[in-house]
Write a protein that holds these residues in place. Sequence first.
Motif, PDB file in Angstrom:
ATOM      1  N   SER A   1      43.291  -3.612 -44.760  1.00 51.95           N
ATOM      2  CA  SER A   1      42.430  -2.454 -44.528  1.00 51.95           C
ATOM      3  C   SER A   1      43.235  -1.166 -44.601  1.00 51.95           C
ATOM      4  N   LEU A   2      42.537  -0.105 -44.975  1.00 57.70           N
ATOM      5  CA  LEU A   2      43.096   1.240 -44.942  1.00 57.70           C
ATOM      6  C   LEU A   2      41.985   2.207 -44.559  1.00 57.70           C
ATOM      7  N   ARG A   3      42.377   3.310 -43.953  1.00 52.77           N
ATOM      8  CA  ARG A   3      41.412   4.352 -43.605  1.00 52.77           C
ATOM      9  C   ARG A   3      41.870   5.657 -44.244  1.00 52.77           C
ATOM     10  N   LEU A   4      41.036   6.186 -45.108  1.00 58.36           N
ATOM     11  CA  LEU A   4      41.298   7.481 -45.711  1.00 58.36           C
ATOM     12  C   LEU A   4      40.569   8.568 -44.934  1.00 58.36           C
ATOM     13  N   SER A   5      41.189   9.729 -44.884  1.00 61.52           N
ATOM     14  CA  SER A   5      40.575  10.857 -44.209  1.00 61.52           C
ATOM     15  C   SER A   5      40.592  12.070 -45.122  1.00 61.52           C
ATOM     16  N   CYS A   6      39.592  12.916 -44.993  1.00 61.48           N
ATOM     17  CA  CYS A   6      39.487  14.141 -45.777  1.00 61.48           C
ATOM     18  C   CYS A   6      39.143  15.276 -44.835  1.00 61.48           C
ATOM     19  N   ALA A   7      40.000  16.280 -44.794  1.00 60.50           N
ATOM     20  CA  ALA A   7      39.766  17.453 -43.966  1.00 60.50           C
ATOM     21  C   ALA A   7      39.245  18.582 -44.839  1.00 60.50           C
ATOM     22  N   ALA A   8      38.108  19.148 -44.454  1.00 56.44           N
ATOM     23  CA  ALA A   8      37.485  20.234 -45.210  1.00 56.44           C
ATOM     24  C   ALA A   8      37.632  21.542 -44.466  1.00 56.44           C
ATOM     25  N   SER A   9      37.941  22.583 -45.201  1.00 55.04           N
ATOM     26  CA  SER A   9      38.032  23.906 -44.600  1.00 55.04           C
ATOM     27  C   SER A   9      37.554  24.939 -45.605  1.00 55.04           C
ATOM     28  N   GLY A  10      37.205  26.119 -45.084  1.00 55.51           N
ATOM     29  CA  GLY A  10      36.767  27.183 -45.971  1.00 55.51           C
ATOM     30  C   GLY A  10      35.305  27.504 -45.789  1.00 55.51           C
ATOM     31  N   ARG A  11      34.745  28.066 -46.840  1.00 54.53           N
ATOM     32  CA  ARG A  11      33.408  28.626 -46.801  1.00 54.53           C
ATOM     33  C   ARG A  11      32.357  27.589 -46.461  1.00 54.53           C
ATOM     34  N   ALA A  12      31.801  27.674 -45.245  1.00 54.23           N
ATOM     35  CA  ALA A  12      30.697  26.810 -44.809  1.00 54.23           C
ATOM     36  C   ALA A  12      30.967  25.344 -45.137  1.00 54.23           C
ATOM     37  N   ALA A  13      32.140  24.881 -44.757  1.00 57.75           N
ATOM     38  CA  ALA A  13      32.533  23.514 -45.111  1.00 57.75           C
ATOM     39  C   ALA A  13      31.600  22.473 -44.533  1.00 57.75           C
ATOM     40  N   ASP A  14      30.816  22.837 -43.540  1.00 53.34           N
ATOM     41  CA  ASP A  14      29.964  21.849 -42.895  1.00 53.34           C
ATOM     42  C   ASP A  14      28.614  21.667 -43.579  1.00 53.34           C
ATOM     43  N   VAL A  15      28.297  22.445 -44.617  1.00 50.77           N
ATOM     44  CA  VAL A  15      26.976  22.336 -45.224  1.00 50.77           C
ATOM     45  C   VAL A  15      26.965  21.465 -46.471  1.00 50.77           C
ATOM     46  N   TRP A  16      28.101  20.933 -46.829  1.00 54.04           N
ATOM     47  CA  TRP A  16      28.207  20.182 -48.063  1.00 54.04           C
ATOM     48  C   TRP A  16      28.016  18.688 -47.816  1.00 54.04           C
ATOM     49  N   ASP A  17      27.325  18.041 -48.748  1.00 53.08           N
ATOM     50  CA  ASP A  17      27.377  16.592 -48.804  1.00 53.08           C
ATOM     51  C   ASP A  17      28.745  16.212 -49.354  1.00 53.08           C
ATOM     52  N   MET A  18      29.256  15.087 -48.887  1.00 52.86           N
ATOM     53  CA  MET A  18      30.623  14.725 -49.253  1.00 52.86           C
ATOM     54  C   MET A  18      30.654  13.360 -49.927  1.00 52.86           C
ATOM     55  N   GLY A  19      31.606  13.198 -50.816  1.00 56.80           N
ATOM     56  CA  GLY A  19      31.730  11.931 -51.515  1.00 56.80           C
ATOM     57  C   GLY A  19      33.171  11.512 -51.687  1.00 56.80           C
ATOM     58  N   TRP A  20      33.344  10.235 -51.947  1.00 57.37           N
ATOM     59  CA  TRP A  20      34.647   9.680 -52.333  1.00 57.37           C
ATOM     60  C   TRP A  20      34.517   9.081 -53.729  1.00 57.37           C
ATOM     61  N   PHE A  21      35.493   9.383 -54.542  1.00 55.57           N
ATOM     62  CA  PHE A  21      35.578   8.813 -55.885  1.00 55.57           C
ATOM     63  C   PHE A  21      36.952   8.182 -56.034  1.00 55.57           C
TER      64      PHE A  21
END
Length: 123
Positions: free
Chosen positions: A17-37
């Motif tokens: 197992s592994l756990r990936l993390s993504c930290a978002a910052s900047g303009r209204a970072a909380d309003v975006w839908d997020m994805g992993w590719f």
Amino acid sequence: QVTLVESGGGLVQAGGSLRLSCAASGRAADVWDMGWFRQVVGEERAFVAAISRTGRYTYYADSVKGRFTISRDTAKNTVALQMTSLKPDDTAVYYCAATLSDSYRSAYDYAYWGQGTQVTVSS
């Protein structure tokens, strides 16, 4: 402008197992839908998982359904990808991305991308 920074990649044996993390910052970072590719050299970037702005809705590629779990912490503006039962075919560079589009499976729908983190699964 939204900045995304991934972490948590590495080398793991098949079945691990592994756990990936993504930290978002900047303009209204909380309003975006997020994805992993994920992307393998010589291939197109492939959809893995996505999560809605509130975290209520999640979507997965068939190849990872039941093994990977996407989640987000809206207070911290982070998105995680918990990967279990890893297989050598999961080896790739994994990217976090942000979108305002109603669709989520195509890389072209995403406006912002992280730098990627390598995941290698040995057999």
